[in-house]
Design a protein around this motif. Sequence first.
Motif, PDB file in Angstrom:
ATOM      1  N   ARG A  26       0.838  -1.201   0.000  1.00 18.17           N
ATOM      2  CA  ARG A  26       0.000   0.000   0.000  1.00 18.17           C
ATOM      3  C   ARG A  26       0.881   1.263   0.000  1.00 18.17           C
ATOM      4  NH1 ARG A  26      -5.540   0.374   3.078  1.00 18.17           N
ATOM      5  NH2 ARG A  26      -5.371  -1.834   2.654  1.00 18.17           N
ATOM      6  N   VAL A  29       2.515   1.758  -3.433  1.00 20.43           N
ATOM      7  CA  VAL A  29       1.603   2.304  -4.453  1.00 20.43           C
ATOM      8  C   VAL A  29       1.382   3.800  -4.196  1.00 20.43           C
ATOM      9  CG1 VAL A  29      -0.736   2.226  -5.395  1.00 20.43           C
ATOM     10  CG2 VAL A  29       0.453   0.104  -4.869  1.00 20.43           C
ATOM     11  N   LEU A  30       1.178   4.164  -2.929  1.00 20.09           N
ATOM     12  CA  LEU A  30       0.982   5.584  -2.602  1.00 20.09           C
ATOM     13  C   LEU A  30       2.213   6.395  -2.996  1.00 20.09           C
ATOM     14  CD1 LEU A  30      -0.741   5.262   0.883  1.00 20.09           C
ATOM     15  CD2 LEU A  30      -1.784   6.094  -1.215  1.00 20.09           C
ATOM     16  N   VAL A  33       2.329   6.700  -6.918  1.00 18.77           N
ATOM     17  CA  VAL A  33       1.288   7.594  -7.458  1.00 18.77           C
ATOM     18  C   VAL A  33       1.596   9.059  -7.122  1.00 18.77           C
ATOM     19  CG1 VAL A  33      -1.141   8.244  -7.258  1.00 18.77           C
ATOM     20  CG2 VAL A  33      -0.524   5.849  -7.478  1.00 18.77           C
ATOM     21  N   LEU A  34       1.894   9.330  -5.849  1.00 20.04           N
ATOM     22  CA  LEU A  34       2.109  10.724  -5.441  1.00 20.04           C
ATOM     23  C   LEU A  34       3.403  11.294  -6.031  1.00 20.04           C
ATOM     24  CD1 LEU A  34       0.869  10.556  -1.751  1.00 20.04           C
ATOM     25  CD2 LEU A  34      -0.301  11.475  -3.736  1.00 20.04           C
ATOM     26  N   LEU A 144      -1.753  19.217  -5.986  1.00 17.71           N
ATOM     27  CA  LEU A 144      -2.651  18.113  -5.637  1.00 17.71           C
ATOM     28  C   LEU A 144      -1.882  16.987  -4.954  1.00 17.71           C
ATOM     29  CD1 LEU A 144      -5.624  17.535  -6.002  1.00 17.71           C
ATOM     30  CD2 LEU A 144      -5.111  16.430  -8.157  1.00 17.71           C
ATOM     31  N   LEU A 148      -2.875  15.488  -1.327  1.00 17.60           N
ATOM     32  CA  LEU A 148      -3.174  14.060  -1.148  1.00 17.60           C
ATOM     33  C   LEU A 148      -2.225  13.432  -0.137  1.00 17.60           C
ATOM     34  CD1 LEU A 148      -3.973  12.893  -4.786  1.00 17.60           C
ATOM     35  CD2 LEU A 148      -5.553  13.099  -2.896  1.00 17.60           C
ATOM     36  N   LEU A 151      -3.510  13.837   3.291  1.00 18.84           N
ATOM     37  CA  LEU A 151      -4.526  12.825   3.617  1.00 18.84           C
ATOM     38  C   LEU A 151      -3.867  11.484   3.953  1.00 18.84           C
ATOM     39  CD1 LEU A 151      -7.351  13.423   0.989  1.00 18.84           C
ATOM     40  CD2 LEU A 151      -7.328  14.071   3.374  1.00 18.84           C
ATOM     41  N   VAL A 152      -2.826  11.146   3.180  1.00 17.62           N
ATOM     42  CA  VAL A 152      -2.119   9.878   3.419  1.00 17.62           C
ATOM     43  C   VAL A 152      -1.462   9.896   4.797  1.00 17.62           C
ATOM     44  CG1 VAL A 152      -0.174   8.474   2.627  1.00 17.62           C
ATOM     45  CG2 VAL A 152      -1.790   9.372   0.980  1.00 17.62           C
ATOM     46  N   ASP A 155      -4.084   9.356   7.365  1.00  9.20           N
ATOM     47  CA  ASP A 155      -4.486   7.947   7.374  1.00  9.20           C
ATOM     48  C   ASP A 155      -3.458   7.099   8.126  1.00  9.20           C
ATOM     49  OD1 ASP A 155      -6.254   5.778   6.456  1.00  9.20           O
ATOM     50  OD2 ASP A 155      -4.501   5.154   5.306  1.00  9.20           O
ATOM     51  N   MET A 169      -5.783  -5.156   8.960  1.00 13.39           N
ATOM     52  CA  MET A 169      -5.294  -4.835   7.614  1.00 13.39           C
ATOM     53  C   MET A 169      -4.026  -5.617   7.302  1.00 13.39           C
ATOM     54  SD  MET A 169      -5.966  -0.787   7.390  1.00 13.39           S
ATOM     55  CE  MET A 169      -6.036  -0.563   5.638  1.00 13.39           C
ATOM     56  N   GLY A 172      -4.786  -8.781   6.094  1.00 15.86           N
ATOM     57  CA  GLY A 172      -5.502  -8.758   4.815  1.00 15.86           C
ATOM     58  C   GLY A 172      -7.000  -8.758   4.984  1.00 15.86           C
ATOM     59  N   GLN A 174     -10.806  -7.078   6.368  1.00 15.91           N
ATOM     60  CA  GLN A 174     -11.508  -5.809   6.148  1.00 15.91           C
ATOM     61  C   GLN A 174     -11.290  -4.892   7.340  1.00 15.91           C
ATOM     62  OE1 GLN A 174     -15.346  -6.256   4.607  1.00 15.91           O
ATOM     63  NE2 GLN A 174     -15.801  -4.087   4.598  1.00 15.91           N
ATOM     64  N   ALA A 175     -10.961  -3.638   7.042  1.00 15.61           N
ATOM     65  CA  ALA A 175     -10.629  -2.714   8.120  1.00 15.61           C
ATOM     66  C   ALA A 175     -11.812  -1.897   8.564  1.00 15.61           C
ATOM     67  CB  ALA A 175      -9.508  -1.794   7.673  1.00 15.61           C
ATOM     68  N   ALA A 176     -12.574  -1.392   7.610  1.00 15.53           N
ATOM     69  CA  ALA A 176     -13.625  -0.445   7.963  1.00 15.53           C
ATOM     70  C   ALA A 176     -14.878  -1.165   8.453  1.00 15.53           C
ATOM     71  CB  ALA A 176     -13.966   0.414   6.767  1.00 15.53           C
TER      72      ALA A 176
ATOM     73  N   ILE B  25      -6.768   4.632   0.949  1.00 16.02           N
ATOM     74  CA  ILE B  25      -6.903   5.106   2.330  1.00 16.02           C
ATOM     75  C   ILE B  25      -8.339   4.999   2.827  1.00 16.02           C
ATOM     76  CG2 ILE B  25      -4.926   6.667   2.131  1.00 16.02           C
ATOM     77  CD1 ILE B  25      -6.828   8.987   2.004  1.00 16.02           C
ATOM     78  N   GLY B  27      -9.821   2.290   3.622  1.00 16.76           N
ATOM     79  CA  GLY B  27      -9.924   1.221   4.610  1.00 16.76           C
ATOM     80  C   GLY B  27     -10.740   0.033   4.150  1.00 16.76           C
ATOM     81  N   HIS B  29     -11.524  -3.605   2.140  1.00 16.03           N
ATOM     82  CA  HIS B  29     -10.841  -4.884   1.933  1.00 16.03           C
ATOM     83  C   HIS B  29     -10.085  -4.825   0.609  1.00 16.03           C
ATOM     84  CE1 HIS B  29     -10.321  -9.162   1.100  1.00 16.03           C
ATOM     85  NE2 HIS B  29     -10.433  -9.328   2.407  1.00 16.03           N
TER      86      HIS B  29
END
Lengths: 176, 65
Positions: A26, A29-30, A33-34, A144, A148, A151-152, A155, A169, A172, A174-176, B25, B27, B29
């Motif tokens: 993760r 990738v961030l 991208v950034l 931008l 971003l 925000l990262v 997070d 997480m 692997g 589900q977090a939310a 970000i 959250g 899966h």
Amino acid sequence: MKSLGISLSGALLPGLGHMLLGLRRRGAVLFVVLTAMFMFGVTLHPDAERGGGFFAKYKKNILHTYQDYQAPFQQTDRGRDLEGPIDTVWRLVFIYLYPFFVGIVNYLVGFFWQSSQYVDALLPYRRGEIPVAVKDIGDCFALLSGLLNLLVMLDAHDLAVNRETLAKMQRGGQAA
Amino acid sequence: MIGIGFTLATLVAACLCIAIVYGLISGQHPSKFGREIAIGFGLMFGGILLLAVVVELLPVLFRSG
């Protein structure tokens, strides 16, 4: 305190906070991208002299020398006469905090990249003849990227504080 | 003068980058990243296009005389 450190590590490199938390893919990738967004933005707005272009948009930046450090506080041109206190605060935030928003390593790499000869090979325009619209698109991308990354960083702080969510997480789940 | 192709390409790239960061970000899966990114991209790109169309149409709709 540790969570704050993890969060602020994003000011060095985007996604570093996530990597330190064990979320390597993760974070990677961030970072990609950034960084790509920032470099693309800087590439679209180069200038003839080193430190020009995007980095000279507000005349001074964090890389300027000791003699210039007070310049943002001084009334140096007519436009500043019309400036209110909120404008001043925003200008100071942009000059001194933006490099940390975007990641100071990225900022320094971008600073030297935009004056390199590789930019000349990439762009179909000569330096100094780039249309304003292209420069503005570049500025949007670079700014931008900084927003971003904020925000990262938030997070990463959130994950560092909520260890239970982080453990899910890392497994692997589900977090939310 | 820059072409509409370049402008659209940069718009798509920007929306995609924002959607990817948002997806990562949010959250969700990992198996739902793709869906999250697609939804984010669709809402952003569609919203901007819709706004552009509305802004262009408004003067035509409310033209007097």
